[in-house]
Design a protein around this motif. Structure first.
Motif, PDB file in Angstrom:
ATOM      1  N   GLU A 132      42.543  50.747  51.919  1.00  0.00           N
ATOM      2  CA  GLU A 132      43.899  50.209  51.808  1.00  0.00           C
ATOM      3  C   GLU A 132      43.828  48.938  50.964  1.00  0.00           C
ATOM      4  O   GLU A 132      42.896  48.147  51.107  1.00  0.00           O
ATOM      5  CB  GLU A 132      44.458  49.848  53.193  1.00  0.00           C
ATOM      6  CG  GLU A 132      44.592  51.010  54.151  1.00  0.00           C
ATOM      7  CD  GLU A 132      45.770  51.930  53.822  1.00  0.00           C
ATOM      8  OE1 GLU A 132      46.553  51.612  52.908  1.00  0.00           O
ATOM      9  OE2 GLU A 132      45.865  52.987  54.486  1.00  0.00           O
ATOM     10  N   GLY A 133      44.806  48.760  50.092  1.00  0.00           N
ATOM     11  CA  GLY A 133      44.834  47.564  49.242  1.00  0.00           C
ATOM     12  C   GLY A 133      44.047  47.712  47.956  1.00  0.00           C
ATOM     13  O   GLY A 133      44.030  46.813  47.122  1.00  0.00           O
ATOM     14  N   GLY A 162      44.976  41.650  45.403  1.00  0.00           N
ATOM     15  CA  GLY A 162      45.173  40.255  45.802  1.00  0.00           C
ATOM     16  C   GLY A 162      43.944  39.358  45.739  1.00  0.00           C
ATOM     17  O   GLY A 162      43.994  38.238  46.224  1.00  0.00           O
ATOM     18  N   VAL A 163      42.842  39.837  45.146  1.00  0.00           N
ATOM     19  CA  VAL A 163      41.569  39.100  45.089  1.00  0.00           C
ATOM     20  C   VAL A 163      41.040  38.864  46.522  1.00  0.00           C
ATOM     21  O   VAL A 163      41.004  37.744  47.035  1.00  0.00           O
ATOM     22  CB  VAL A 163      41.667  37.761  44.315  1.00  0.00           C
ATOM     23  CG1 VAL A 163      40.255  37.208  44.061  1.00  0.00           C
ATOM     24  CG2 VAL A 163      42.403  37.922  42.993  1.00  0.00           C
ATOM     25  N   TRP A 164      40.639  39.956  47.141  1.00  0.00           N
ATOM     26  CA  TRP A 164      40.086  39.926  48.497  1.00  0.00           C
ATOM     27  C   TRP A 164      38.641  40.412  48.456  1.00  0.00           C
ATOM     28  O   TRP A 164      38.397  41.608  48.314  1.00  0.00           O
ATOM     29  CB  TRP A 164      40.891  40.845  49.426  1.00  0.00           C
ATOM     30  CG  TRP A 164      42.295  40.412  49.661  1.00  0.00           C
ATOM     31  CD1 TRP A 164      43.417  40.957  49.118  1.00  0.00           C
ATOM     32  CD2 TRP A 164      42.739  39.353  50.515  1.00  0.00           C
ATOM     33  NE1 TRP A 164      44.537  40.298  49.569  1.00  0.00           N
ATOM     34  CE2 TRP A 164      44.141  39.307  50.434  1.00  0.00           C
ATOM     35  CE3 TRP A 164      42.076  38.435  51.340  1.00  0.00           C
ATOM     36  CZ2 TRP A 164      44.905  38.376  51.144  1.00  0.00           C
ATOM     37  CZ3 TRP A 164      42.838  37.509  52.041  1.00  0.00           C
ATOM     38  CH2 TRP A 164      44.229  37.492  51.946  1.00  0.00           C
ATOM     39  N   PRO A 165      37.658  39.507  48.584  1.00  0.00           N
ATOM     40  CA  PRO A 165      36.254  39.963  48.629  1.00  0.00           C
ATOM     41  C   PRO A 165      36.008  40.787  49.891  1.00  0.00           C
ATOM     42  O   PRO A 165      36.476  40.423  50.969  1.00  0.00           O
ATOM     43  CB  PRO A 165      35.454  38.658  48.677  1.00  0.00           C
ATOM     44  CG  PRO A 165      36.393  37.575  48.252  1.00  0.00           C
ATOM     45  CD  PRO A 165      37.777  38.037  48.637  1.00  0.00           C
ATOM     46  N   LEU A 166      35.289  41.887  49.761  1.00  0.00           N
ATOM     47  CA  LEU A 166      34.931  42.662  50.952  1.00  0.00           C
ATOM     48  C   LEU A 166      33.808  41.933  51.690  1.00  0.00           C
ATOM     49  O   LEU A 166      32.958  41.288  51.070  1.00  0.00           O
ATOM     50  CB  LEU A 166      34.451  44.059  50.561  1.00  0.00           C
ATOM     51  CG  LEU A 166      35.483  45.025  50.006  1.00  0.00           C
ATOM     52  CD1 LEU A 166      34.850  46.399  49.834  1.00  0.00           C
ATOM     53  CD2 LEU A 166      36.730  45.121  50.887  1.00  0.00           C
ATOM     54  N   ALA A 199      56.173  33.607  45.530  1.00  0.00           N
ATOM     55  CA  ALA A 199      56.738  33.955  44.221  1.00  0.00           C
ATOM     56  C   ALA A 199      55.731  33.646  43.102  1.00  0.00           C
ATOM     57  O   ALA A 199      56.009  32.843  42.205  1.00  0.00           O
ATOM     58  CB  ALA A 199      58.041  33.187  43.999  1.00  0.00           C
ATOM     59  N   PRO A 200      54.553  34.301  43.143  1.00  0.00           N
ATOM     60  CA  PRO A 200      53.535  33.977  42.132  1.00  0.00           C
ATOM     61  C   PRO A 200      53.998  34.244  40.703  1.00  0.00           C
ATOM     62  O   PRO A 200      53.559  33.559  39.776  1.00  0.00           O
ATOM     63  CB  PRO A 200      52.354  34.874  42.516  1.00  0.00           C
ATOM     64  CG  PRO A 200      52.924  35.946  43.368  1.00  0.00           C
ATOM     65  CD  PRO A 200      54.100  35.360  44.059  1.00  0.00           C
ATOM     66  N   THR A 229      50.919  40.513  46.264  1.00  0.00           N
ATOM     67  CA  THR A 229      52.309  40.026  46.310  1.00  0.00           C
ATOM     68  C   THR A 229      52.371  38.513  46.430  1.00  0.00           C
ATOM     69  O   THR A 229      53.414  37.914  46.203  1.00  0.00           O
ATOM     70  CB  THR A 229      53.031  40.615  47.538  1.00  0.00           C
ATOM     71  OG1 THR A 229      52.200  40.374  48.687  1.00  0.00           O
ATOM     72  CG2 THR A 229      53.276  42.093  47.375  1.00  0.00           C
ATOM     73  N   ASP A 230      51.235  37.858  46.756  1.00  0.00           N
ATOM     74  CA  ASP A 230      51.349  36.439  47.106  1.00  0.00           C
ATOM     75  C   ASP A 230      50.539  35.488  46.250  1.00  0.00           C
ATOM     76  O   ASP A 230      50.602  34.279  46.464  1.00  0.00           O
ATOM     77  CB  ASP A 230      50.930  36.243  48.578  1.00  0.00           C
ATOM     78  CG  ASP A 230      49.415  36.354  48.758  1.00  0.00           C
ATOM     79  OD1 ASP A 230      48.783  37.111  47.991  1.00  0.00           O
ATOM     80  OD2 ASP A 230      48.865  35.668  49.632  1.00  0.00           O
TER      81      ASP A 230
END
Ligand code: PLP
Length: 391
Positions: free
Chosen positions: A135-136, A196-200, A342-343, A362-363
């Motif tokens: 997901e994502g 969203g730039v999320w490191p696993l 509102a990036p 989104t953020d």
């Protein structure tokens, strides 16, 4: 042509598939871009992570122009020197065994998925073709890679979508453990970029790798955004203590020319046979010469990527900006969540002030500067950022 002229030609003749920013870039030099009015911008986006060595790097330019003058294209029916040299280099950098060259990230992932399905059907027969993704995630814009992408917003309009994909929540070990015996592969990004730039989490990725080994599922690392030095190592998986069976790459590999592909380990080198997979432009000699030059330029720059990324993040965090809720990412892949959600508005304001950035999920704002960016350009960009973010 002026900005207005160029824009009106776009409006008249180009499909409106992109929400473009109101700037026409005409030239780049080093890590700076110039628009049709001669305005200068600091580049913290590198054309979506592509311009890893900045613009018009003299060594890159010499390699590209030389190869264009020698042999621009001959087709994959023949043996071409820069293609061979690039494959050798990528195998050495990744520890994998063999490469296939394509043109884009989506095409690289398509090839990886085909390899996984063929490995499984050769060994186990039909009925074991499902690819599990997270997901994502984001894996591309073809029908199959849209299906692989774990974001509902991409699963509209274009159906029927390719069957054989399931999505699980990153970090949810139980959701993976209960997957059926119809699975052939798990595909993941070491750092989710578009999402969203999320490191696993490294522990989670190690769990996935162990499960793959146990059940003979293939581990596919989609390194289209994280690969080629972006996270501070040649490939993101190298910072996670695992070795995938297949690694895909694109974006930064050729420093601005279209090239993608995938690398496989020894176990998979015989899976795709003549006739199983092909693409006319894949491994184009000019793009491969550009990639060899890019890798040579990046070699001495790579050890500084982590420190540069940490410096950018620490500087932003020390600004104590009321709109910023910390930073996240790895190396020069940086997400900056904005509290007002509102990036895109901030991205436009930064552009107006002379800093090119991106958004993610989104953020968040996202920075993917050229990997060769120097301290002076970093600090000039951060100065613009601080001024804009204070409003
Ligand atoms: N995979 C990942 C992780 C990406 O970030 C992207 C593009 O952003 C793709 C695949 C698709 O690459 P391309 O746009 O070159 O097809």
């Amino acid at each position: 042509m002026t900005y207005d002229n160029i824009k009106s030609q776009y409006d008249a003749h180009i499909l409106p598939t992109y929400a473009r920013s109101p700037v026409a870039f005409v030239r780049g030099s080093g890590c700076r871009l110039y628009d049709a009015d001669g305005r200068e911008y600091i580049d913290f986006a590198s054309g979506y992570g592509v311009n890893a060595v900045g613009y018009a790097h003299p060594y890159w330019l010499a390699a590209v122009t030389a190869q264009a003058g020698i042999l621009a294209h001959a087709s994959n029916l023949f043996y071409i020197e820069p293609v061979a040299l690039l494959a050798e280099k990528l195998c050495a950098l990744s520890g994998l065994s063999a490469a296939f060259f394509a043109n884009s990230g989506a095409e690289a992932n398509e090839g990886a998925i085909k390899t996984a399905r063929k490995y499984s059907s050769d060994k186990y027969g039909p009925g074991r073709a499902t690819v599990v993704t997270l997901e994502g995630s984001f894996h591309g814009r073809t029908i199959t890679t849209l299906t692989a992408t774990g974001q509902e917003q991409f699963h509209k309009h274009f159906g029927p979508f390719t069957p054989g994909f399931r999505h699980v929540q990153p970090g949810d070990v139980d959701a993976l453990a209960v997957q059926d015996d119809d699975v052939c592969a798990i595909m993941l990004e070491p750092v989710q970029g578009e999402g969203g730039v999320w490191p696993l989490d490294a522990g989670y990725v190690k769990f996935v790798a162990a499960l793959c080994r146990e059940r003979d599922w293939l581990l596919i690392a989609d390194e289209v955004q994280t690969g080629i030095g972006r996270t501070g190592q040649w490939f993101g998986f190298q910072g996670l203590g695992v070795t995938p069976d297949i690694v895909t790459f694109a974006k930064g590999i050729a420093g601005g020319l279209p090239l993608g592909g995938f690398l496989v380990n020894e176990k998979l080198r015989g899976v795709l046979q003549p006739g199983d997979h092909a693409t006319t432009f894949g491994g184009n000699p000019v793009c491969c010469a550009a990639a060899l030059a890019t890798l040579n330029i990046l070699e001495p720059a790579l050890p500084q990527v982590t420190a540069k990324g940490n410096h950018i993040r620490a500087t932003i965090e020390a600004m104590n900006l009321p709109q910023i809720a910390g930073t996240r990412g790895k190396g020069l892949m940086i997400g900056i969540p904005v509290k007002d959600g509102a990036p895109k508005d901030w991205n436009l304001k930064l552009l107006e002030a002379g800093l090119v950035s991106l958004t993610a999920g989104t953020d968040a704002l996202r920075f993917l500067p050229p990997l060769v960016i120097g301290d002076e350009d970093i600090d000039a960009g951060l100065e613009i950022f601080e001024k804009v973010m204070w409003g």
